[in-house]
Design a protein around this motif. Structure first.
Motif, PDB file in Angstrom:
ATOM      1  N   MET A  37     -18.734  96.009  54.408  1.00  0.00           N
ATOM      2  CA  MET A  37     -18.577  96.274  55.844  1.00  0.00           C
ATOM      3  C   MET A  37     -17.662  97.485  56.075  1.00  0.00           C
ATOM      4  N   SER A  38     -17.319  98.213  55.027  1.00  0.00           N
ATOM      5  CA  SER A  38     -16.433  99.360  55.198  1.00  0.00           C
ATOM      6  C   SER A  38     -17.165 100.535  55.840  1.00  0.00           C
ATOM      7  N   ASN A  39     -18.506 100.519  55.790  1.00  0.00           N
ATOM      8  CA  ASN A  39     -19.266 101.592  56.430  1.00  0.00           C
ATOM      9  C   ASN A  39     -19.475 101.262  57.903  1.00  0.00           C
ATOM     10  N   ARG A  40     -18.435 101.514  58.678  1.00  0.00           N
ATOM     11  CA  ARG A  40     -18.500 101.243  60.108  1.00  0.00           C
ATOM     12  C   ARG A  40     -18.518 102.584  60.829  1.00  0.00           C
ATOM     13  N   HIS A  41     -19.630 102.876  61.470  1.00  0.00           N
ATOM     14  CA  HIS A  41     -19.775 104.148  62.172  1.00  0.00           C
ATOM     15  C   HIS A  41     -18.566 104.367  63.072  1.00  0.00           C
ATOM     16  N   THR A  42     -17.993 105.567  62.997  1.00  0.00           N
ATOM     17  CA  THR A  42     -16.763 105.874  63.730  1.00  0.00           C
ATOM     18  C   THR A  42     -16.928 107.187  64.482  1.00  0.00           C
ATOM     19  N   ILE A  43     -16.565 107.159  65.754  1.00  0.00           N
ATOM     20  CA  ILE A  43     -16.596 108.353  66.586  1.00  0.00           C
ATOM     21  C   ILE A  43     -15.151 108.697  66.944  1.00  0.00           C
ATOM     22  N   ILE A  44     -14.747 109.922  66.603  1.00  0.00           N
ATOM     23  CA  ILE A  44     -13.411 110.389  66.960  1.00  0.00           C
ATOM     24  C   ILE A  44     -13.534 111.208  68.241  1.00  0.00           C
ATOM     25  N   LEU A  45     -12.812 110.787  69.264  1.00  0.00           N
ATOM     26  CA  LEU A  45     -12.762 111.508  70.534  1.00  0.00           C
ATOM     27  C   LEU A  45     -11.455 112.279  70.552  1.00  0.00           C
ATOM     28  N   MET A  46     -11.533 113.553  70.905  1.00  0.00           N
ATOM     29  CA  MET A  46     -10.350 114.386  70.801  1.00  0.00           C
ATOM     30  C   MET A  46     -10.288 115.361  71.959  1.00  0.00           C
ATOM     31  N   GLN A  47      -9.089 115.578  72.471  1.00  0.00           N
ATOM     32  CA  GLN A  47      -8.856 116.614  73.479  1.00  0.00           C
ATOM     33  C   GLN A  47      -7.607 117.362  73.037  1.00  0.00           C
ATOM     34  N   ALA A  48      -7.779 118.641  72.672  1.00  0.00           N
ATOM     35  CA  ALA A  48      -6.690 119.418  72.073  1.00  0.00           C
ATOM     36  C   ALA A  48      -5.577 119.748  73.064  1.00  0.00           C
ATOM     37  N   SER A  49      -5.939 120.068  74.307  1.00  0.00           N
ATOM     38  CA  SER A  49      -4.935 120.456  75.295  1.00  0.00           C
ATOM     39  C   SER A  49      -5.252 119.777  76.630  1.00  0.00           C
ATOM     40  N   GLN A  50      -4.448 120.088  77.639  1.00  0.00           N
ATOM     41  CA  GLN A  50      -4.696 119.497  78.967  1.00  0.00           C
ATOM     42  C   GLN A  50      -5.999 120.011  79.575  1.00  0.00           C
ATOM     43  N   ARG A 110      -9.626 120.236  80.135  1.00  0.00           N
ATOM     44  CA  ARG A 110     -10.721 119.293  79.849  1.00  0.00           C
ATOM     45  C   ARG A 110     -11.829 119.923  79.013  1.00  0.00           C
ATOM     46  N   ALA A 111     -11.921 121.252  79.007  1.00  0.00           N
ATOM     47  CA  ALA A 111     -12.945 121.951  78.222  1.00  0.00           C
ATOM     48  C   ALA A 111     -12.696 121.799  76.715  1.00  0.00           C
ATOM     49  N   THR A 112     -11.508 121.361  76.324  1.00  0.00           N
ATOM     50  CA  THR A 112     -11.203 121.188  74.895  1.00  0.00           C
ATOM     51  C   THR A 112     -11.613 119.803  74.393  1.00  0.00           C
ATOM     52  N   ARG A 113     -12.219 119.006  75.248  1.00  0.00           N
ATOM     53  CA  ARG A 113     -12.700 117.687  74.808  1.00  0.00           C
ATOM     54  C   ARG A 113     -13.848 117.852  73.827  1.00  0.00           C
ATOM     55  N   THR A 114     -13.805 117.065  72.766  1.00  0.00           N
ATOM     56  CA  THR A 114     -14.898 117.098  71.807  1.00  0.00           C
ATOM     57  C   THR A 114     -14.964 115.752  71.097  1.00  0.00           C
ATOM     58  N   PHE A 115     -15.997 115.568  70.316  1.00  0.00           N
ATOM     59  CA  PHE A 115     -16.098 114.357  69.510  1.00  0.00           C
ATOM     60  C   PHE A 115     -16.755 114.694  68.192  1.00  0.00           C
ATOM     61  N   MET A 116     -16.468 113.895  67.183  1.00  0.00           N
ATOM     62  CA  MET A 116     -17.097 114.007  65.879  1.00  0.00           C
ATOM     63  C   MET A 116     -17.501 112.594  65.480  1.00  0.00           C
ATOM     64  N   ASP A 117     -18.660 112.447  64.848  1.00  0.00           N
ATOM     65  CA  ASP A 117     -18.994 111.099  64.397  1.00  0.00           C
ATOM     66  C   ASP A 117     -19.161 111.075  62.887  1.00  0.00           C
ATOM     67  N   TYR A 118     -18.816 109.944  62.316  1.00  0.00           N
ATOM     68  CA  TYR A 118     -18.772 109.761  60.868  1.00  0.00           C
ATOM     69  C   TYR A 118     -19.392 108.409  60.515  1.00  0.00           C
ATOM     70  N   GLU A 119     -19.855 108.311  59.282  1.00  0.00           N
ATOM     71  CA  GLU A 119     -20.485 107.075  58.820  1.00  0.00           C
ATOM     72  C   GLU A 119     -19.487 105.960  58.530  1.00  0.00           C
ATOM     73  N   SER A 120     -18.210 106.326  58.346  1.00  0.00           N
ATOM     74  CA  SER A 120     -17.202 105.304  58.025  1.00  0.00           C
ATOM     75  C   SER A 120     -15.838 105.735  58.547  1.00  0.00           C
ATOM     76  N   ILE A 121     -14.919 104.785  58.603  1.00  0.00           N
ATOM     77  CA  ILE A 121     -13.539 105.077  58.999  1.00  0.00           C
ATOM     78  C   ILE A 121     -12.929 106.064  58.008  1.00  0.00           C
ATOM     79  N   SER A 122     -13.193 105.859  56.728  1.00  0.00           N
ATOM     80  CA  SER A 122     -12.658 106.729  55.680  1.00  0.00           C
ATOM     81  C   SER A 122     -13.112 108.174  55.881  1.00  0.00           C
ATOM     82  N   GLN A 123     -14.403 108.371  56.155  1.00  0.00           N
ATOM     83  CA  GLN A 123     -14.913 109.723  56.399  1.00  0.00           C
ATOM     84  C   GLN A 123     -14.283 110.320  57.655  1.00  0.00           C
TER      85      GLN A 123
END
Length: 102
Positions: free
Chosen positions: A1-14, A16-29
């Protein structure tokens, strides 16, 4: 069960145009992905540096310095994504890097 799809949501600065996301096959990735983003930022700030080194505190400072960062991790038992805050990310990062150091 370690392969849990994970989406990282990120906003670098105040901005809103710096909002982005990355998705990965696991928490480790996902943790590797966050490290890669941080390493790219260091390289951009120090283009002449050949070898880049940092410790976990530097990484924590980077994560804390972002306007926002969170992780959505898929939970198979409820067939939905569960949200996690930056403290959770930092805890997982520590566990991940500790495993890699062995």
């Amino acid at each position: 069960m370690s392969n849990r799809h994970t989406i990282i949501l990120m906003q670098a600065s105040q901005n809103r145009a710096t909002r982005t996301f990355m998705d990965y096959e696991s928490i480790s990735q996902a943790m590797d992905g966050i490290c890669a983003i941080y390493e790219r930022k260091i390289k951009n700030l120090n283009p002449v540096m050949r070898n880049i080194t940092y410790d976990i505190q530097d990484l924590y400072n980077y994560i804390d310095g972002l306007a926002d960062m969170s992780a959505l991790v898929y939970d198979h038992s409820i067939q939905a994504y569960l949200p996690n805050d930056r403290e959770w990310i930092q805890t997982k990062m520590f566990q991940h890097l500790k495993k890699l150091a062995r």
